[in-house]
Design an enzyme around this catalytic site. Sequence first.
Site, PDB file in Angstrom:
ATOM      1  N   GLU A  45      46.603  49.330  39.171  1.00 16.80           N
ATOM      2  CA  GLU A  45      46.877  47.911  39.634  1.00 16.80           C
ATOM      3  C   GLU A  45      47.122  47.029  38.354  1.00 16.80           C
ATOM      4  O   GLU A  45      46.196  46.675  37.809  1.00 16.80           O
ATOM      5  CB  GLU A  45      45.931  47.077  40.793  1.00 16.80           C
ATOM      6  CG  GLU A  45      46.275  47.531  42.032  1.00 16.80           C
ATOM      7  CD  GLU A  45      45.512  46.561  43.102  1.00 16.80           C
ATOM      8  OE1 GLU A  45      44.498  45.729  42.573  1.00 16.80           O
ATOM      9  OE2 GLU A  45      45.586  46.679  44.258  1.00 16.80           O
ATOM     10  N   ASP A  56      38.710  35.373  40.862  1.00 12.65           N
ATOM     11  CA  ASP A  56      38.156  36.455  40.101  1.00 12.65           C
ATOM     12  C   ASP A  56      36.931  35.936  39.286  1.00 12.65           C
ATOM     13  O   ASP A  56      36.363  34.977  39.207  1.00 12.65           O
ATOM     14  CB  ASP A  56      39.069  36.861  38.867  1.00 12.65           C
ATOM     15  CG  ASP A  56      40.307  37.624  39.127  1.00 12.65           C
ATOM     16  OD1 ASP A  56      40.178  38.555  40.145  1.00 12.65           O
ATOM     17  OD2 ASP A  56      41.483  37.255  38.609  1.00 12.65           O
TER      18      ASP A  56
END
Length: 273
Positions: A45, A56
């Site tokens: 990814e 995140d």
Amino acid sequence: MADFFTRSGPGRPGLALFVNAGDPPLDALPDLALALDEQGADCLELAVPFPDSVTDGPVIRRSARRALERGTGLDEVLECLAGFRPRLRRLRVALLVDWSHSLKRRDHAAALGEIAAAGADGVLVHALPPRLRETHLAAAGHAGLPVVSTCYQNSPDRVRARAAADASGYLYLVAHYGRSGTAPAAGHGALAGTVAGLRLLTSSPIAVGFGVRTRQDVQAVAACGADAAVIGSAGVARIESALEEGRDPVRALGAFVRSVQPVRSLAPTPNRS
């Protein structure tokens, strides 16, 4: 359609590794991808870095910041990808692109065409405005670029159904609502019901991420019925430590991949007596 996780086999769930392009520096990315390929990872990814992601955790945010400070953008990533993609034997590459940072000022269809031409096996567009969903799906289909879609365990039924319908590469089930690097309180095994429900809605592979750090976590993801585990913060942390300590980040990530892969069960030896 790219076969992201169909080659893993019994007793070995698929494995995807998240990496910010540009961290380590972009000239190390070909060796990193080839190392993942050699170690038997199924998917890279590969994120085109973007700032201040609200989903995140600190490890991936620091990684993105380092990559952005090195001047890493979509054009540079695609040029690099086009250079190493023909050398991969089994590893698939799903490009993660933030709509606002990398796509908003580009012609969407043209950008997806460039991503496909560079060799990406799928695309995941982060924070795509809902009003552009149909346009995006049509453009990806025209480019022959499989779509990676996402949903949360606690997403409303209609959201999970839409994500399942959109997934032509794989469906990324985020284990819980929070920031990357954090694990679900009840463990990944508690996702079995959600995975079973999604399985009724899509024929694409289902990958589970967030909080996957160890071999035991990967096995728990497999036990809940998912096709693959996605590892982000734990792998990026190995890269960060290697860079800080002057070690080779490619070797560090390769060793980490070996440490989390489930041990293949051996068939019993026939009794020859």
